[in-house]
Design an enzyme around this catalytic site. Structure first.
Site, PDB file in Angstrom:
ATOM      1  N   ARG A   1       1.334   1.754  -6.010  1.00 57.58           N
ATOM      2  CA  ARG A   1       1.572   0.748  -4.965  1.00 57.58           C
ATOM      3  C   ARG A   1       0.316  -0.035  -4.603  1.00 57.58           C
ATOM      4  NH1 ARG A   1       6.400   1.921  -2.126  1.00 57.58           N
ATOM      5  NH2 ARG A   1       5.615   0.778  -0.343  1.00 57.58           N
TER       6      ARG A   1
ATOM      7  N   GLU B   1       9.984 -13.015 -20.345  1.00 58.55           N
ATOM      8  CA  GLU B   1       9.661 -11.622 -20.023  1.00 58.55           C
ATOM      9  C   GLU B   1       8.603 -11.074 -20.984  1.00 58.55           C
ATOM     10  OE1 GLU B   1      10.015  -9.833 -17.601  1.00 58.55           O
ATOM     11  OE2 GLU B   1       9.866  -7.772 -18.253  1.00 58.55           O
TER      12      GLU B   1
ATOM     13  N   TRP C   1      -3.641  -1.887  -1.424  1.00 62.31           N
ATOM     14  CA  TRP C   1      -3.633  -3.148  -2.168  1.00 62.31           C
ATOM     15  C   TRP C   1      -4.072  -4.185  -1.151  1.00 62.31           C
ATOM     16  CZ3 TRP C   1      -0.652  -7.818  -2.185  1.00 62.31           C
ATOM     17  CH2 TRP C   1      -0.837  -8.593  -3.329  1.00 62.31           C
TER      18      TRP C   1
ATOM     19  N   LYS D   1       2.898  -2.455  -7.569  1.00 57.07           N
ATOM     20  CA  LYS D   1       4.254  -2.306  -8.081  1.00 57.07           C
ATOM     21  C   LYS D   1       5.258  -3.152  -7.320  1.00 57.07           C
ATOM     22  CE  LYS D   1       7.494  -0.618 -10.641  1.00 57.07           C
ATOM     23  NZ  LYS D   1       7.631  -1.293 -11.939  1.00 57.07           N
TER      24      LYS D   1
ATOM     25  N   LYS E   1       4.987  -9.674 -19.808  1.00 57.98           N
ATOM     26  CA  LYS E   1       4.511  -8.318 -20.134  1.00 57.98           C
ATOM     27  C   LYS E   1       3.124  -8.387 -20.746  1.00 57.98           C
ATOM     28  CE  LYS E   1       6.516  -6.534 -18.206  1.00 57.98           C
ATOM     29  NZ  LYS E   1       7.647  -6.833 -17.376  1.00 57.98           N
TER      30      LYS E   1
ATOM     31  N   GLU F   1       0.397  -9.596 -18.031  1.00 55.94           N
ATOM     32  CA  GLU F   1       0.082  -8.740 -16.884  1.00 55.94           C
ATOM     33  C   GLU F   1      -0.640  -7.450 -17.262  1.00 55.94           C
ATOM     34  OE1 GLU F   1       3.338  -7.335 -14.422  1.00 55.94           O
ATOM     35  OE2 GLU F   1       4.624  -7.076 -16.153  1.00 55.94           O
TER      36      GLU F   1
ATOM     37  N   CYS G   1       0.865  -1.181   0.000  1.00 53.25           N
ATOM     38  CA  CYS G   1       0.000   0.000   0.000  1.00 53.25           C
ATOM     39  C   CYS G   1       0.905   1.236   0.000  1.00 53.25           C
ATOM     40  CB  CYS G   1      -0.860   0.033   1.247  1.00 53.25           C
ATOM     41  SG  CYS G   1      -1.776  -1.498   1.494  1.00 53.25           S
TER      42      CYS G   1
ATOM     43  N   HIS H   1       8.060 -30.619 -26.990  1.00 52.50           N
ATOM     44  CA  HIS H   1       7.735 -31.488 -25.854  1.00 52.50           C
ATOM     45  C   HIS H   1       6.369 -31.167 -25.259  1.00 52.50           C
ATOM     46  CE1 HIS H   1      11.743 -33.224 -25.994  1.00 52.50           C
ATOM     47  NE2 HIS H   1      12.162 -31.987 -26.246  1.00 52.50           N
TER      48      HIS H   1
ATOM     49  N   ASN I   1       0.909   0.189   6.063  1.00 54.69           N
ATOM     50  CA  ASN I   1       1.359  -0.595   4.906  1.00 54.69           C
ATOM     51  C   ASN I   1       2.113  -1.795   5.461  1.00 54.69           C
ATOM     52  OD1 ASN I   1       2.483  -1.545   2.500  1.00 54.69           O
ATOM     53  ND2 ASN I   1       4.204  -0.117   2.607  1.00 54.69           N
ATOM     54  N   GLY I   2       1.644  -2.989   5.179  1.00 48.88           N
ATOM     55  CA  GLY I   2       2.323  -4.193   5.687  1.00 48.88           C
ATOM     56  C   GLY I   2       1.301  -5.205   6.156  1.00 48.88           C
TER      57      GLY I   2
HETATM   58  O1  M6R Z   1      10.582  -4.845  -7.108  1.00 52.92           O
HETATM   59  P1  M6R Z   1      10.954  -6.201  -7.598  1.00 52.92           P
HETATM   60  O2  M6R Z   1      11.858  -6.167  -8.759  1.00 52.92           O
HETATM   61  O3  M6R Z   1      11.509  -7.086  -6.515  1.00 52.92           O
HETATM   62  O4  M6R Z   1       9.597  -6.840  -8.076  1.00 52.92           O
HETATM   63  C1  M6R Z   1       9.546  -8.148  -8.559  1.00 52.92           C
HETATM   64  C2  M6R Z   1       8.226  -8.426  -9.237  1.00 52.92           C
HETATM   65  O5  M6R Z   1       7.174  -8.217  -8.362  1.00 52.92           O
HETATM   66  C3  M6R Z   1       8.024  -7.561 -10.491  1.00 52.92           C
HETATM   67  O6  M6R Z   1       9.069  -7.719 -11.397  1.00 52.92           O
HETATM   68  C4  M6R Z   1       6.695  -7.921 -11.167  1.00 52.92           C
HETATM   69  O7  M6R Z   1       6.742  -9.215 -11.681  1.00 52.92           O
HETATM   70  C5  M6R Z   1       6.343  -6.907 -12.265  1.00 52.92           C
HETATM   71  N1  M6R Z   1       4.932  -6.713 -12.290  1.00 52.92           N
HETATM   72  C6  M6R Z   1       6.772  -7.356 -13.616  1.00 52.92           C
HETATM   73  O8  M6R Z   1       6.439  -6.456 -14.607  1.00 52.92           O
END
Ligand code: M6R
Length: 611
Positions: free
Chosen positions: A27, A484, A73, A606, A488, A491, A2, A507, A99-100
């Site tokens: 966040r 990756e 969040w 994030k 992308k 997500e 958060c 496979h 936050n936590g």
């Molecule tokens: O802040 P971090 O790099 O540790 O975060 C890791 C993942 O949460 C982050 O890369 C997440 O997968 C992103 N949404 C990818 O775009």
């Protein structure tokens, strides 16, 4: 995760808090809330975005020069108005934003219920508000002492801002695990989960450490440990421009961050690659270099995109520096009783520096006495504090939830490390060392060239925007890029996508291929080129649609694939930095065309500061 914001000073708190919450919305965006304080507490909370909250409070009284806000969040309890923060204690003495996660909240809640407390929300935060109030009323003590005592009973992570209505002219901020920064103005203080809401007001800040509690009045800040020991606050200067946290004319932060990559990569190697390209110097690793050079094994840990960067690191360290590497999801590593030796080097990769699983994996590695290094973007975040040494990526703030420039910056750092280690360990010649440095420094210009094809990527996006599934294939350095690319796409556009090493296609995944399946294949010129060409033919034989990323001028693949996306010719060791760019832009355009919220995709935040 958060975002929290607090203000105490001479100005009206509400606009400062709202603009801070907007900056922190990346966040979490399930709900938001605000409280302003004069002789009363005025609490407003709303499910949805900060804009929904603003609409809700538009005719309401928000006066007050003290206040705090929260963007959520959801962890405990669904996103709704009741579970939104701030939370007030049962008798209205305390209001808090958090936050936590309070891990032992259920046990604390039971005890409070036995003492007559009842709860409106399903959150762990309301439990904490009531616990503080209970201790405060029972002990007839100050708010500060009540907060301190309550926090000794809490297991979990928190960044907190608290106000006690009986001591209205102060805010109490506390940190354990979840970050908090305090900005210092003239007779005013700004509190936030990161520096982005603060930079427009001041660049003098204090980063709270774990178990720190700050009691903040308009003209005074007292910093103590949770054991009541007084601390001298360490004031630091923020090295962050307001332009770095604005969209600067781009429609989305993600697009801005994709286009920033030529610059952000240069920032990553600025001061680390000598101007005459004769050497790499990584200041953050100088002291531990002897141990790193002798490492028998490197273990790389991370999550999501950072884990993908780690996989590129595996190819780099094994290829160039000839050190065996294992790459682990931090979340698996921390729970599977891994074998860690004292002469292992563990590298934690994280954009935010706050990912809970990565932090926990670091603790495990430290317990085993391994050397632990960090590759992080956010200066002053938890991971750089917890690691023995490390390298900042210096990519600048990444606000779009989908990671883009952080990935290329992480890969750049890993490339510099691998080249440097290769030289120090004698696994590459001096000529190869100089050549690889040169190749790396050419990358920003080559990314600029790649970005010029954006209109074409947009056109390709329009052709595949309605796909329901997609496959991404690559070999060697490009297998992590395939992962990756798939991440992308899924997500931000919610299209199901999978990344595979191209040879694995036979496979299983090949069964999925038909005329509706776009297959994104990385097919640049390297030692696997002929193999990948065979893979393309296999896909075409099953009527799959091939979108191939190829080296400029490749006419061979052009004659087979449905579409080719060209990237400039580069050394295979650094080509991952180029081939990821078309994938980032394709995902971006597809998501925009599907009317998805690119910067704030559903259910995501994030950085993931909870398990
Ligand atoms: O802040 P971090 O790099 O540790 O975060 C890791 C993942 O949460 C982050 O890369 C997440 O997968 C992103 N949404 C990818 O775009």
């Amino acid at each position: 995760m958060c975002g929290i914001v607090g203000y105490i000073g001479k100005q009206q708190a509400f606009p400062i808090i709202i603009s801070g919450l907007k900056r922190l919305e990346y966040r979490g965006y399930d709900s938001s809330g605000v409280v302003t304080i004069d002789e009363n507490l005025k609490v407003y909370k709303k499910k949805g975005k900060v804009s929904d909250l603003l609409e809700f409070v538009k005719d309401k009284d928000t006066k007050g020069t003290i206040g705090m806000g929260h963007t959520r969040w959801a962890t405990h309890g669904e996103p709704n108005n009741v579970n939104a923060h701030p939370h007030t204690s049962q008798n209205g003495h305390f209001v808090i934003v958090h936050n936590g996660i309070i891990e032992n909240y259920a046990r604390l809640k039971k005890r409070l219920e036995a003492r007559g407390y009842s709860f409106k929300s399903e959150t762990d935060t309301e439990v904490l508000a009531n616990l503080i109030e209970y201790i405060y009323l029972k002990g007839k003590i100050s708010a500060e002492i009540a907060v301190r005592l309550a926090l000794t009973k809490v297991i979990g992570a928190y960044g907190l801002v608290i106000n006690c209505i009986n001591e209205p002219d102060q805010l109490i901020a506390a940190r354990k695990g979840s970050p908090l920064v305090i900005g210092i103005g003239e007779d005013e203080y700004f509190i936030a989960s990161d520096a982005t809401p603060i930079i427009e007001h001041t660049n003098s800040v204090i980063y709270l450490n774990n178990d720190n509690i700050a009691v903040i009045k308009r003209d005074q800040l007292t910093l103590k440990t949770i054991d009541d020991d007084k601390l001298i606050p360490k004031v630091q200067k923020l090295n962050l421009g307001i332009g770095e946290i604005e969209k600067n004319g781009y429609d989305h932060f993600m697009l801005k961050e994709i286009f920033e990559q030529p610059r952000s990569i240069m920032d990553t190697f600025r001061g680390r690659i000598a101007a005459d390209l004769s050497e790499i110097r990584l200041g953050g690793l100088l002291d531990i270099m002897p141990k790193l050079i002798k490492a028998k094994r490197i273990i790389i840990i991370g999550c999501g995109t950072s884990w993908h960067a780690g996989l590129v690191g595996e190819y780099l360290f094994e290829d160039i520096s000839r050190i065996p590497v294992e790459v682990e999801y931090a979340s698996e590593f921390r729970y599977r009783n891994p074998v860690i030796y004292e002469d292992d080097v563990v590298i934690a990769i994280s954009q935010s520096g706050e990912t809970a699983d990565t932090l926990a994996a670091i603790s495990l590695a430290k317990e085993a006495k391994a050397l632990v290094l960090g590759i992080c973007n956010v200066v002053g975040s938890s991971i750089p504090r917890e690691t023995d040494a490390g390298v900042y990526t210096h990519a600048g703030p990444e606000i779009g939830v989908a990671s883009t420039k952080a990935f290329t910056a992480q890969v750049t750092v890993l490339t510099m490390m691998a080249i440097l280690l290769g030289k120090e360990r004698g696994t590459i010649t001096n000529e190869e060392y100089l050549n690889l440095i040169k190749e790396l420094t050419y990358i920003p210009e080559k990314i600029k060239t790649t970005l010029k094809h954006d209109d074409y990527y947009k056109h390709i996006a329009s052709l595949y925007k309605n796909a329901t599934n997609a496959l991404y294939l690559g070999r060697g350095y490009f297998f992590p890029v395939a992962l990756e690319g798939a991440l992308k796409l899924k997500e931000i556009s919610y299209i199901h996508a999978e990344g595979y090493p191209a040879a694995e296609m036979k496979h299983g995944p090949i069964a999925l291929i038909d005329e509706n399946m776009p297959v994104f294949v990385i097919a640049t010129k390297d030692k696997s080129y002929d193999k990948i060409v065979s893979n393309i033919q296999e896909i075409k034989a099953r009527n799959g649609k091939v979108i191939a990323i190829v080296t400029e001028g490749d006419t061979n693949i052009k004659s087979m694939a449905n579409h080719v996306l060209e990237v400039p010719n580069a050394h295979p060791v650094v080509t991952a930095l180029l081939t990821v760019i078309p994938f980032q832009l394709l995902s971006y355009h597809i998501a925009v065309m599907r009317n998805c919220n690119v910067d704030q995709p559903r259910n995501l935040a994030k950085s993931v500061t909870v398990e």
